[in-house]
Design a protein around this motif. Structure first.
Motif, PDB file in Angstrom:
ATOM      1  N   UNK A   1      16.936 -15.074  97.080  1.00 29.58           N
ATOM      2  CA  UNK A   1      16.635 -13.761  96.566  1.00 29.58           C
ATOM      3  C   UNK A   1      17.514 -12.624  97.034  1.00 29.58           C
ATOM      4  N   UNK A   2      17.548 -12.495  98.639  1.00 37.62           N
ATOM      5  CA  UNK A   2      18.351 -11.726  99.126  1.00 37.62           C
ATOM      6  C   UNK A   2      19.763 -11.644  98.923  1.00 37.62           C
ATOM      7  N   UNK A   3      20.180 -13.131  98.680  1.00 41.50           N
ATOM      8  CA  UNK A   3      21.720 -13.360  98.403  1.00 41.50           C
ATOM      9  C   UNK A   3      21.927 -12.600  96.899  1.00 41.50           C
ATOM     10  N   UNK A   4      20.998 -12.815  96.056  1.00 43.28           N
ATOM     11  CA  UNK A   4      21.415 -12.140  94.702  1.00 43.28           C
ATOM     12  C   UNK A   4      21.233 -10.871  94.446  1.00 43.28           C
ATOM     13  N   UNK A   5      20.476 -10.211  95.582  1.00 44.94           N
ATOM     14  CA  UNK A   5      20.256  -8.751  95.772  1.00 44.94           C
ATOM     15  C   UNK A   5      21.513  -8.323  96.242  1.00 44.94           C
ATOM     16  N   UNK A   6      22.038  -8.906  97.351  1.00 44.58           N
ATOM     17  CA  UNK A   6      23.238  -8.349  98.268  1.00 44.58           C
ATOM     18  C   UNK A   6      24.666  -8.428  96.980  1.00 44.58           C
ATOM     19  N   UNK A   7      24.491  -9.531  96.440  1.00 45.34           N
ATOM     20  CA  UNK A   7      25.781  -9.885  95.295  1.00 45.34           C
ATOM     21  C   UNK A   7      25.760  -8.651  94.579  1.00 45.34           C
ATOM     22  N   UNK A   8      24.657  -8.582  93.893  1.00 44.27           N
ATOM     23  CA  UNK A   8      24.482  -7.544  92.847  1.00 44.27           C
ATOM     24  C   UNK A   8      24.917  -6.280  93.246  1.00 44.27           C
ATOM     25  N   UNK A   9      24.290  -5.805  94.435  1.00 42.23           N
ATOM     26  CA  UNK A   9      24.367  -4.423  95.084  1.00 42.23           C
ATOM     27  C   UNK A   9      25.834  -4.272  95.435  1.00 42.23           C
ATOM     28  N   UNK A  10      26.500  -5.194  95.951  1.00 39.88           N
ATOM     29  CA  UNK A  10      28.041  -4.757  96.298  1.00 39.88           C
ATOM     30  C   UNK A  10      29.037  -5.265  95.216  1.00 39.88           C
ATOM     31  N   UNK A  11      28.582  -5.859  94.107  1.00 35.00           N
ATOM     32  CA  UNK A  11      29.647  -6.030  92.762  1.00 35.00           C
ATOM     33  C   UNK A  11      29.534  -4.636  92.064  1.00 35.00           C
ATOM     34  N   UNK A  12      28.174  -4.090  91.851  1.00 38.04           N
ATOM     35  CA  UNK A  12      28.016  -3.275  90.943  1.00 38.04           C
ATOM     36  C   UNK A  12      28.864  -1.933  90.881  1.00 38.04           C
TER      37      UNK A  12
ATOM     38  N   UNK B   1      22.027 -11.504  83.028  1.00 38.56           N
ATOM     39  CA  UNK B   1      21.214 -12.587  82.578  1.00 38.56           C
ATOM     40  C   UNK B   1      20.780 -13.675  83.474  1.00 38.56           C
ATOM     41  N   UNK B   2      19.753 -14.179  83.133  1.00 42.76           N
ATOM     42  CA  UNK B   2      19.678 -15.670  84.161  1.00 42.76           C
ATOM     43  C   UNK B   2      19.655 -16.926  83.265  1.00 42.76           C
ATOM     44  N   UNK B   3      20.206 -17.862  84.239  1.00 41.16           N
ATOM     45  CA  UNK B   3      20.455 -19.368  83.759  1.00 41.16           C
ATOM     46  C   UNK B   3      19.284 -19.976  84.227  1.00 41.16           C
ATOM     47  N   UNK B   4      18.705 -21.020  83.523  1.00 36.73           N
ATOM     48  CA  UNK B   4      17.598 -21.931  83.872  1.00 36.73           C
ATOM     49  C   UNK B   4      17.824 -23.186  83.838  1.00 36.73           C
ATOM     50  N   UNK B   5      18.438 -23.801  84.664  1.00 41.39           N
ATOM     51  CA  UNK B   5      18.802 -25.326  84.595  1.00 41.39           C
ATOM     52  C   UNK B   5      17.603 -26.185  84.738  1.00 41.39           C
ATOM     53  N   UNK B   6      17.733 -27.395  83.706  1.00 44.56           N
ATOM     54  CA  UNK B   6      16.869 -28.428  84.464  1.00 44.56           C
ATOM     55  C   UNK B   6      17.487 -29.079  85.509  1.00 44.56           C
ATOM     56  N   UNK B   7      16.902 -30.263  85.885  1.00 49.76           N
ATOM     57  CA  UNK B   7      17.679 -31.045  86.827  1.00 49.76           C
ATOM     58  C   UNK B   7      19.333 -31.311  86.657  1.00 49.76           C
TER      59      UNK B   7
ATOM     60  N   UNK C   1      16.924 -10.214  87.235  1.00 49.78           N
ATOM     61  CA  UNK C   1      17.791 -10.027  86.298  1.00 49.78           C
ATOM     62  C   UNK C   1      17.320  -9.155  85.064  1.00 49.78           C
ATOM     63  N   UNK C   2      16.194  -9.518  84.718  1.00 51.75           N
ATOM     64  CA  UNK C   2      15.777  -8.375  83.604  1.00 51.75           C
ATOM     65  C   UNK C   2      15.792  -6.765  83.904  1.00 51.75           C
ATOM     66  N   UNK C   3      15.321  -6.576  85.150  1.00 55.98           N
ATOM     67  CA  UNK C   3      15.281  -5.204  85.659  1.00 55.98           C
ATOM     68  C   UNK C   3      16.634  -4.796  85.702  1.00 55.98           C
TER      69      UNK C   3
ATOM     70  N   UNK D   1      29.771  -8.542  83.765  1.00 52.42           N
ATOM     71  CA  UNK D   1      28.619  -9.325  83.410  1.00 52.42           C
ATOM     72  C   UNK D   1      28.114  -9.873  84.775  1.00 52.42           C
ATOM     73  N   UNK D   2      26.674 -10.061  85.156  1.00 52.90           N
ATOM     74  CA  UNK D   2      26.208 -10.562  86.128  1.00 52.90           C
ATOM     75  C   UNK D   2      25.199 -11.848  85.644  1.00 52.90           C
ATOM     76  N   UNK D   3      25.643 -12.928  86.354  1.00 46.35           N
ATOM     77  CA  UNK D   3      24.955 -14.196  85.686  1.00 46.35           C
ATOM     78  C   UNK D   3      24.247 -14.703  86.972  1.00 46.35           C
ATOM     79  N   UNK D   4      22.837 -14.674  86.849  1.00 45.55           N
ATOM     80  CA  UNK D   4      22.067 -15.075  88.087  1.00 45.55           C
ATOM     81  C   UNK D   4      21.481 -16.551  88.001  1.00 45.55           C
ATOM     82  N   UNK D   5      21.593 -17.473  88.865  1.00 49.33           N
ATOM     83  CA  UNK D   5      21.165 -18.799  88.696  1.00 49.33           C
ATOM     84  C   UNK D   5      19.640 -18.922  89.187  1.00 49.33           C
TER      85      UNK D   5
END
Ligand code: NAD
Length: 255
Positions: free
Chosen positions: A116-127, A182-188, A167-169, A137-141
């Motif tokens: 969670x924080x990893x996604x926050x930090x990545x987004x914060x510093x890429x923006x 956007x978010x991606x939702x993989x199966x196994x 991702x939606x926010x 484009x930001x793609x969140x797994x």
């Protein structure tokens, strides 16, 4: 072949598994790719492998749970490639697989710190870099585990549910900057993460068969199934797609 030509991307957790496949497919589509990972040996080997093929890739060692490391690596990648258009927040861990009442606070916190924080930090510093590029484009797994439940890995479920709504926010916050999220939702998907998940089972062949049976298409996915979804969302083919959840799960959640 040139679906990402002229763009530059950061892919976290890019050394193995889904991240590795994404790095390769993006580079093959003409993108300059920064591989950010804690696994220096595999990350550097992948960057060399791609450079030997005449593709653009470079490795930066980075733990996504450290804000200072994420900022340093993202800034360095943007400086090296002269721009940044794409961020794939892929680094993630499965974490402790225990019932909720047996989990320690440290086990809970570690999963949230990376996933969670990893996604926050990545987004914060890429923006700031994406804004400077005029959009991106930001793609969140996330995961099927961010959409539906199973009776395992409680901190992981919580983390992937969080990533879905982050991702939606961010899609809404940054739409006016022409930054899609956007978010991606993989199966196994057959990766070291799932190998680790199965290694705890007594009968691994049976456990794998059990996993396959959860997917109506009859098998576990492969990293490329997700890499192509990342390429699509990162590309201009998806220019009208933001705030969506792209489910790539062999039908797992269709029931
Ligand atoms: P993996 O464990 O096979 O690979 C993860 C990569 O991330 C590794 O290279 C690892 O070194 C790196 N990493 C781990 N912690 C890190 C950190 N703190 N900082 C930087 N890098 C770090 O995982 P995977 O199966 O390829 O999964 C990738 C993403 O996809 C994860 O977010 C995972 O939750 C998600 N996902 C995977 C599956 C699946 O079945 N494999 C399903 C749904 C979602």
């Amino acid at each position: 072949m040139d679906r990402l030509k002229g763009k530059a991307a950061v892919v976290t957790g890019g050394a193995v598994g889904i991240g590795r496949a994404t790095v390769i497919r993006m580079a093959e589509e003409g993108c300059a790719v920064a591989i950010l990972d804690t696994d220096q040996d595999r990350g550097e080997a992948l960057a060399r492998e791609l450079a030997d093929r005449g593709l653009q890739a470079r490795f930066w060692r980075c733990d996504v749970s450290s804000e200072a490391e994420v900022k340093a690596a993202v800034d360095a990648a943007a400086k090296h490639f002269g721009r940044l258009d794409i961020l794939v927040n892929n680094a993630g861990i499965a974490g402790a697989n225990k019932p909720t009442h047996e989990l320690t606070e440290a086990e809970w916190d570690r999963v949230q710190a990376v996933n969670v924080k990893g996604v926050f930090f990545g987004t914060k510093h890429a923006i700031p870099h994406l804004k400077a590029a005029g959009g991106g484009s930001i793609v969140n797994l996330s995961s099927i585990y961010g959409l539906v439940s199973a009776a395992d890995v409680p901190p992981y479920h919580a983390s992937k549910g969080a990533v879905r709504l982050m991702s939606k926010t961010d899609a809404l916050i940054y739409a006016s900057d022409r930054i899609r999220v956007n978010s991606i939702h993989p199966g196994f998907i057959w990766t070291p993460m799932v190998e680790g998940y199965l290694s705890g089972q007594a009968d691994q062949a049976q456990a794998r068969h059990g996993l396959e049976a959860l997917h109506p298409l009859g098998h576990v996915g492969e990293p490329d199934d997700i890499a192509w979804a990342c390429v699509y969302l990162a590309s201009d083919e998806a220019k009208f797609v933001t705030g969506t959840e792209l489910v790539v799960d062999g039908g797992y959640t269709a029931r």
